[in-house]
Design a protein around this motif. Structure first.
Motif, PDB file in Angstrom:
ATOM      1  N   TYR A   1      46.731  41.973  33.973  1.00 48.17           N
ATOM      2  CA  TYR A   1      48.035  42.585  33.717  1.00 48.17           C
ATOM      3  C   TYR A   1      49.068  41.927  34.607  1.00 48.17           C
ATOM      4  CZ  TYR A   1      51.874  45.910  33.576  1.00 48.17           C
ATOM      5  OH  TYR A   1      53.119  46.483  33.452  1.00 48.17           O
ATOM      6  N   ASP A   2      50.163  41.471  33.999  1.00 48.04           N
ATOM      7  CA  ASP A   2      51.262  40.833  34.724  1.00 48.04           C
ATOM      8  C   ASP A   2      52.412  41.826  34.839  1.00 48.04           C
ATOM      9  OD1 ASP A   2      53.307  39.357  35.750  1.00 48.04           O
ATOM     10  OD2 ASP A   2      53.272  37.797  34.217  1.00 48.04           O
ATOM     11  N   PRO A   3      52.683  42.366  36.035  1.00 48.21           N
ATOM     12  CA  PRO A   3      53.759  43.350  36.178  1.00 48.21           C
ATOM     13  C   PRO A   3      55.135  42.791  35.820  1.00 48.21           C
ATOM     14  CG  PRO A   3      52.348  43.320  38.119  1.00 48.21           C
ATOM     15  CD  PRO A   3      51.980  42.122  37.301  1.00 48.21           C
ATOM     16  N   ALA A   4      55.333  41.475  36.007  1.00 48.67           N
ATOM     17  CA  ALA A   4      56.637  40.889  35.727  1.00 48.67           C
ATOM     18  C   ALA A   4      56.973  40.940  34.244  1.00 48.67           C
ATOM     19  CB  ALA A   4      56.685  39.448  36.228  1.00 48.67           C
ATOM     20  N   SER A   5      55.973  40.718  33.400  1.00 51.59           N
ATOM     21  CA  SER A   5      56.204  40.714  31.955  1.00 51.59           C
ATOM     22  C   SER A   5      55.720  41.985  31.268  1.00 51.59           C
ATOM     23  CB  SER A   5      55.504  39.512  31.319  1.00 51.59           C
ATOM     24  OG  SER A   5      54.093  39.595  31.500  1.00 51.59           O
ATOM     25  N   GLY A   6      54.929  42.781  31.978  1.00 54.66           N
ATOM     26  CA  GLY A   6      54.391  44.000  31.385  1.00 54.66           C
ATOM     27  C   GLY A   6      53.376  43.736  30.295  1.00 54.66           C
ATOM     28  N   THR A   7      52.661  42.619  30.410  1.00 54.53           N
ATOM     29  CA  THR A   7      51.704  42.245  29.361  1.00 54.53           C
ATOM     30  C   THR A   7      50.309  42.024  29.932  1.00 54.53           C
ATOM     31  OG1 THR A   7      52.278  39.907  29.613  1.00 54.53           O
ATOM     32  CG2 THR A   7      53.480  41.165  27.937  1.00 54.53           C
ATOM     33  N   PHE A   8      49.317  42.186  29.065  1.00 58.88           N
ATOM     34  CA  PHE A   8      47.925  41.916  29.382  1.00 58.88           C
ATOM     35  C   PHE A   8      47.482  40.659  28.643  1.00 58.88           C
ATOM     36  CE2 PHE A   8      48.385  46.427  30.060  1.00 58.88           C
ATOM     37  CZ  PHE A   8      47.543  46.735  31.104  1.00 58.88           C
ATOM     38  N   THR A   9      46.698  39.812  29.330  1.00 55.98           N
ATOM     39  CA  THR A   9      46.130  38.629  28.692  1.00 55.98           C
ATOM     40  C   THR A   9      44.650  38.532  29.055  1.00 55.98           C
ATOM     41  OG1 THR A   9      46.775  37.261  30.587  1.00 55.98           O
ATOM     42  CG2 THR A   9      48.293  37.322  28.707  1.00 55.98           C
ATOM     43  N   ALA A  10      43.872  38.007  28.129  1.00 55.09           N
ATOM     44  CA  ALA A  10      42.436  37.866  28.375  1.00 55.09           C
ATOM     45  C   ALA A  10      42.174  36.838  29.458  1.00 55.09           C
ATOM     46  CB  ALA A  10      41.730  37.469  27.087  1.00 55.09           C
ATOM     47  N   THR A  11      41.133  37.076  30.241  1.00 53.57           N
ATOM     48  CA  THR A  11      40.678  36.097  31.235  1.00 53.57           C
ATOM     49  C   THR A  11      39.180  35.887  30.999  1.00 53.57           C
ATOM     50  OG1 THR A  11      40.661  35.529  33.597  1.00 53.57           O
ATOM     51  CG2 THR A  11      40.267  37.840  33.036  1.00 53.57           C
ATOM     52  N   GLY A  12      38.491  35.294  31.951  1.00 55.15           N
ATOM     53  CA  GLY A  12      37.071  34.997  31.765  1.00 55.15           C
ATOM     54  C   GLY A  12      36.241  36.235  31.483  1.00 55.15           C
ATOM     55  N   THR A  13      35.037  36.025  30.980  1.00 53.11           N
ATOM     56  CA  THR A  13      34.115  37.102  30.646  1.00 53.11           C
ATOM     57  C   THR A  13      33.077  37.259  31.751  1.00 53.11           C
ATOM     58  OG1 THR A  13      34.394  36.690  28.286  1.00 53.11           O
ATOM     59  CG2 THR A  13      32.414  37.874  28.945  1.00 53.11           C
ATOM     60  N   MET A  14      32.764  38.499  32.096  1.00 56.23           N
ATOM     61  CA  MET A  14      31.742  38.742  33.108  1.00 56.23           C
ATOM     62  C   MET A  14      30.381  38.213  32.649  1.00 56.23           C
ATOM     63  SD  MET A  14      32.517  42.519  34.726  1.00 56.23           S
ATOM     64  CE  MET A  14      32.412  43.397  33.171  1.00 56.23           C
ATOM     65  N   THR A  15      29.512  37.939  33.591  1.00 56.66           N
ATOM     66  CA  THR A  15      28.178  37.443  33.248  1.00 56.66           C
ATOM     67  C   THR A  15      27.325  38.524  32.592  1.00 56.66           C
ATOM     68  OG1 THR A  15      27.243  38.025  35.420  1.00 56.66           O
ATOM     69  CG2 THR A  15      28.255  35.843  35.192  1.00 56.66           C
ATOM     70  N   THR A  16      27.693  39.807  32.812  1.00 55.77           N
ATOM     71  CA  THR A  16      26.931  40.942  32.298  1.00 55.77           C
ATOM     72  C   THR A  16      27.890  42.031  31.836  1.00 55.77           C
ATOM     73  OG1 THR A  16      25.148  40.497  33.886  1.00 55.77           O
ATOM     74  CG2 THR A  16      25.183  42.682  32.881  1.00 55.77           C
TER      75      THR A  16
END
Length: 235
Positions: free
Chosen positions: A56-71
Motif C-alpha cells: 500500500y502506497d500512502p502517497a497514492s492511496g493504492t495497492f499493488t501486487a508484490t512477490g509471493t510468499m514461499t508458503t
C-alpha cells in the motif's frame, strides 16, 4: 473484504482509500521503512489460504501486487527487522496444517525467501522486535493446544532458539470463547484453527463463514439464552 480505510489521526476520522488487489481476512499489515505497508497472506473468505502479498502506497492511496510468499499463510506474524526486511513466521496453510516455517521479505527486490524454522509450529502467536535486533516469538496455538513456549529469532544466523516459557500458556488472538460447528458442517469445522473449534460454555450457535456479521451479532444473545435453557446442541 478488499476495501481499505485510512485514519486521519489529527481529525480523528476514517476515510475510504484504494482497495486491495485481493480480498483477505487474517492477513498481516506491516509498515516498511519507506512508509509503504506490506500486506501478506490471509484467507479469501472461501477457505483458500493465500500466499500473495501486496504493497500500500500512502502517497497514492493504492495497492499493488508484490512477490509471493514461499508458503500460503493465515494467522501468521510479520515483523519489520532492523535491517529493513520483514520476518514472516508460522500461521496456518490449510486445515490442520500449522506451520513452523518462516521467511523473509526483501523490500528492495520485492521477494520472499525461506529462513530457519521455528522450534515449534505456531499460529496466532506474537512476534516482537527486541532492542538487540532479535525477535521474541511467544505462545500461539499448535493445532492441538495453546502454547506457553517462546523462542528467539536471530537475524544474523537466521535461526530460532528456545527461551523461557510463559506462565500460563497464552495466545495473542485467542478469544475467551469460540464457535463450534454442528455435526452437519464437518467441512466448515475442520477448516478452522483449533482455537476456533473449541467448545463454549454455554455452546454458541454456529454461523457459516457466509453468514452476514450482523446476523451473528443479532443472533448471539438469543443463542446464549437458548443454550442456558437447554443442554442439547443448537443449530
Amino acid at each position: 473484504m478488499s476495501t481499505g480505510v485510512m485514519l486521519q489521526a489529527l481529525a480523528g476520522t476514517f476515510t475510504a482509500t484504494g482497495s486491495m488487489t485481493t480480498a483477505r481476512q487474517f492477513q498481516t499489515a506491516t509498515r516498511l521503512d519507506d512508509g509503504a505497508a506490506l500486506i501478506t497472506g490471509g484467507n479469501n473468505g472461501s477457505g483458500v489460504v493465500l500466499a500473495s502479498a501486496e504493497l500500500y502506497d500512502p502517497a497514492s492511496g493504492t495497492f499493488t501486487a508484490t512477490g509471493t510468499m514461499t508458503t500460503p499463510r493465515e494467522l501468521q506474524t510479520a515483523t519489520l527487522l532492523a535491517n529493513g526486511t520483514v520476518l514472516i513466521t508460522g500461521g496456518i496453510s490449510g486445515p490442520g496444517a500449522v506451520l513452523a516455517s518462516a521467511e523473509l521479505y526483501e523490500p528492495a527486490s520485492g521477494t520472499f525467501t525461506s529462513t530457519g524454522n521455528m522450534t515449534t509450529p505456531r499460529s496466532a502467536q506474537t512476534a516482537t522486535l527486541l532492542t538487540n535486533g532479535t525477535v521474541l516469538i511467544t505462545g500461539g496455538d499448535n493445532g492441538m493446544a495453546v502454547l506457553a513456549s517462546a523462542e528467539l529469532y536471530d537475524p544474523a544466523t537466521g535461526t530460532f532458539t528456545t527461551t523461557a516459557s510463559m506462565t500460563p500458556p497464552g495466545s495473542s488472538r485467542k478469544p475467551p470463547c469460540s464457535l463450534t460447528a454442528p455435526s452437519s458442517s464437518p467441512a466448515a469445522t475442520t477448516a478452522l484453527p483449533s482455537w476456533r473449534r473449541q467448545s463454549c460454555t454455554p455452546p454458541l450457535q454456529w454461523f457459516p463463514r457466509s453468514a452476514p456479521l450482523k446476523d451473528h451479532l443479532e443472533a448471539e444473545p438469543r443463542s446464549r439464552s437458548a443454550a442456558a435453557a437447554s443442554p442439547g446442541p443448537h443449530r
